[in-house]
Design an enzyme around this catalytic site. Sequence first.
Site, PDB file in Angstrom:
ATOM      1  N   GLY A  21       7.468   5.028   7.732  1.00  0.00           N
ATOM      2  CA  GLY A  21       6.598   6.196   7.898  1.00  0.00           C
ATOM      3  C   GLY A  21       6.852   6.846   9.235  1.00  0.00           C
ATOM      4  O   GLY A  21       7.960   6.737   9.785  1.00  0.00           O
ATOM      5  N   SER A  22       5.830   7.479   9.759  1.00  0.00           N
ATOM      6  CA  SER A  22       6.044   8.257  10.983  1.00  0.00           C
ATOM      7  C   SER A  22       5.959   7.374  12.236  1.00  0.00           C
ATOM      8  O   SER A  22       5.345   6.309  12.225  1.00  0.00           O
ATOM      9  CB  SER A  22       5.017   9.377  11.064  1.00  0.00           C
ATOM     10  OG  SER A  22       3.734   8.817  11.219  1.00  0.00           O
ATOM     11  N   CYS A  56      13.976  11.013   5.569  1.00  0.00           N
ATOM     12  CA  CYS A  56      14.090  10.681   6.989  1.00  0.00           C
ATOM     13  C   CYS A  56      15.510  10.903   7.500  1.00  0.00           C
ATOM     14  O   CYS A  56      15.720  11.075   8.690  1.00  0.00           O
ATOM     15  CB  CYS A  56      13.670   9.237   7.205  1.00  0.00           C
ATOM     16  SG  CYS A  56      14.569   8.097   6.143  1.00  0.00           S
ATOM     17  N   GLU A 103      10.505   1.449  10.070  1.00  0.00           N
ATOM     18  CA  GLU A 103      11.505   2.482   9.742  1.00  0.00           C
ATOM     19  C   GLU A 103      10.832   3.826   9.906  1.00  0.00           C
ATOM     20  O   GLU A 103       9.949   4.186   9.122  1.00  0.00           O
ATOM     21  CB  GLU A 103      11.976   2.313   8.284  1.00  0.00           C
ATOM     22  CG  GLU A 103      12.721   1.022   8.012  1.00  0.00           C
ATOM     23  CD  GLU A 103      14.094   0.991   8.648  1.00  0.00           C
ATOM     24  OE1 GLU A 103      14.617   2.064   9.027  1.00  0.00           O
ATOM     25  OE2 GLU A 103      14.648  -0.107   8.790  1.00  0.00           O
ATOM     26  N   LYS A 154       0.841  -1.193   0.000  1.00  0.00           N
ATOM     27  CA  LYS A 154       0.000   0.000   0.000  1.00  0.00           C
ATOM     28  C   LYS A 154       0.875   1.242   0.000  1.00  0.00           C
ATOM     29  O   LYS A 154       1.447   1.618   1.016  1.00  0.00           O
ATOM     30  CB  LYS A 154      -0.937   0.049   1.206  1.00  0.00           C
ATOM     31  CG  LYS A 154      -2.015   1.094   0.961  1.00  0.00           C
ATOM     32  CD  LYS A 154      -2.605   1.708   2.209  1.00  0.00           C
ATOM     33  CE  LYS A 154      -1.744   2.771   2.830  1.00  0.00           C
ATOM     34  NZ  LYS A 154      -1.637   4.023   2.057  1.00  0.00           N
ATOM     35  N   THR A 159       2.266   6.737  13.429  1.00  0.00           N
ATOM     36  CA  THR A 159       1.569   5.668  12.704  1.00  0.00           C
ATOM     37  C   THR A 159       2.095   4.304  13.139  1.00  0.00           C
ATOM     38  O   THR A 159       1.330   3.349  13.283  1.00  0.00           O
ATOM     39  CB  THR A 159       1.730   5.851  11.181  1.00  0.00           C
ATOM     40  OG1 THR A 159       1.260   7.144  10.835  1.00  0.00           O
ATOM     41  CG2 THR A 159       0.955   4.808  10.404  1.00  0.00           C
ATOM     42  N   ALA A 160       3.405   4.216  13.380  1.00  0.00           N
ATOM     43  CA  ALA A 160       3.995   2.938  13.802  1.00  0.00           C
ATOM     44  C   ALA A 160       3.401   2.472  15.131  1.00  0.00           C
ATOM     45  O   ALA A 160       3.148   1.280  15.324  1.00  0.00           O
ATOM     46  CB  ALA A 160       5.503   3.072  13.920  1.00  0.00           C
ATOM     47  N   GLU A 213      10.430  16.174  14.605  1.00  0.00           N
ATOM     48  CA  GLU A 213      10.773  16.048  13.179  1.00  0.00           C
ATOM     49  C   GLU A 213       9.956  17.070  12.391  1.00  0.00           C
ATOM     50  O   GLU A 213       8.728  17.086  12.472  1.00  0.00           O
ATOM     51  CB  GLU A 213      10.438  14.626  12.698  1.00  0.00           C
ATOM     52  CG  GLU A 213      10.838  14.396  11.263  1.00  0.00           C
ATOM     53  CD  GLU A 213      10.488  12.999  10.781  1.00  0.00           C
ATOM     54  OE1 GLU A 213       9.352  12.551  10.990  1.00  0.00           O
ATOM     55  OE2 GLU A 213      11.373  12.352  10.181  1.00  0.00           O
TER      56      GLU A 213
END
Length: 488
Positions: free
Chosen positions: A232-233, A288, A254, A179, A236-237, A392
């Site tokens: 991703g962020s 990143c 990651e 996705k 979200t992780a 970030e």
Amino acid sequence: TMADSKALLVLENFIAGKFVPCSSYVDSYNPSTGDVYCRVPDSGKEEVEAAVKAAKAAFPIWSSKSPLERSQILNKLADLIECDLEAFAQAESKDQGKTITFARTVDIPRAAYNFRFFASSILHHKTECTEMAILGCVHYTSRAPVGVAGLIVPWNLPLYLLTWKIAPAIACGNTVVAKPSEMTSVTAWMMCKLLEKAGVPPGVVNVVFGTGTKAGEALVCHPDVPLISFTGSTLTAQRIMEKSAPYCKRLSLELGGKNPAIIFDDADLNQCIPTTLRSSFANQGEICLCTSRIFVQRGIYSEFLKRFVAEAKKWKVGNPSDSAVDVGALISKEHLEKVRSYVKKAQAEGARVLCGEGVDSLALPVGNQKGYFMLPTVIAEVKDESCCMQEEIFGPVTCVVVFDTEEEVIKRANGVKYGLAATVWSSNVGRVHRVAQRLQSGLVWTNCWLVRDLNLPFGGMKASGLGREGGKDSYEFFTEVKTITIKH
Ligand code: NAD
């Protein structure tokens, strides 16, 4: 209007080797003009279910192919991407806002190389064997693909990061449901068109387009997807860990960074300055690994700042398809507002904005007035506790601060929740080793930035991630190991 909607690019999901339309869509913007130009399937449970079913059905045949057979197919896919490099680069630049130069020289070549790298690396792994002669036993390990891998990637390096996961997953014999970000789905869709010609059997690679909360979560919560590889962020992780916990899924995460550059007074500034400009502003600062905290030792602080700011002002912001442009558009209006808000907060706290946002004027071509552009921005005199030094920002904004001693700077560099990539500049080899050892960072580059050997582990410490990716690490993630003992 009808006329407008006819001109839109409409993507379709790729399931079981076929393009299938979706019942609803989300709009995708061209960041350099602000126009909607593409419609992306708004997939949910139903589409994910179909894709997982196809991936499961393809697994027995794909996983029983020899590594060499899979390797040849991956190489063919790399060839096909390279053949279409320019079309892919144009599409990535239009969809993401990045400069055509960056897409041509970084994103797309690396996407092709990801397939080539794993096509080769999969042929060279060895398993382990030990002997217990006294007991008449040998032990050996055996590795097998896990099953259906769920792959979720962000918008900053769309095809680059997607292929960095698809390649090892399928090289190891897994089948996948991927996705991409709903904001940057076009190049993934283009890649799907090449799969059949490369010899990838139907169902081995399925791509379901849509949002994170709908399509992403459906994939994370699917009981037949035992592993999730996510880039991703950090936020979200956390959600993915929570949602996948009931299934005990294997996760590779990651995540974000707040990467320091540490510049000692014996640094070669002729190399350090151009590289630190790149590490701060490449891809609009949307990598990143980008530097966003620059610690400069007192002896060279004012010289560094003067030269760094003078060079930053030379970076040309404008139409990403102009090959003379250095900085393209940010991904979205919301993201641009967020990045700008950090500059405002820094100013309110008493920091000095030396160039860029709010200080210099940005002249844009007529067609790009509504695009999401921002000048490279350098902020000085920011406190370590400031959100600009802790969070970030993920845009073309970098903070420069002064330090005195090695001990002090290590502590300050480590004083954030993240630990992804650090850069150290010094000509003292002993110091370089010492500092590198003590930094809490999955990657440390000294006297350079973004030089990667894909064989070696890539990933972050602390809130920057869980697990590593790379030749050996991705192989281990995408295979299940078994220890077998034979007694004779
Ligand atoms: P994001 O976390 O918002 O989204 C990443 C992907 O996850 C997207 O495809 C999104 O649709 C999906 N997603 C969102 N919510 C989800 C949910 N609840 N369940 C499942 N999937 C969900 O990140 P982003 O804004 O697209 O990307 C920027 C971030 O990615 C930055 O933090 C950056 O540092 C990080 N990043 C890390 C690396 C790395 O290798 N460490 C590389 C690139 C980007």
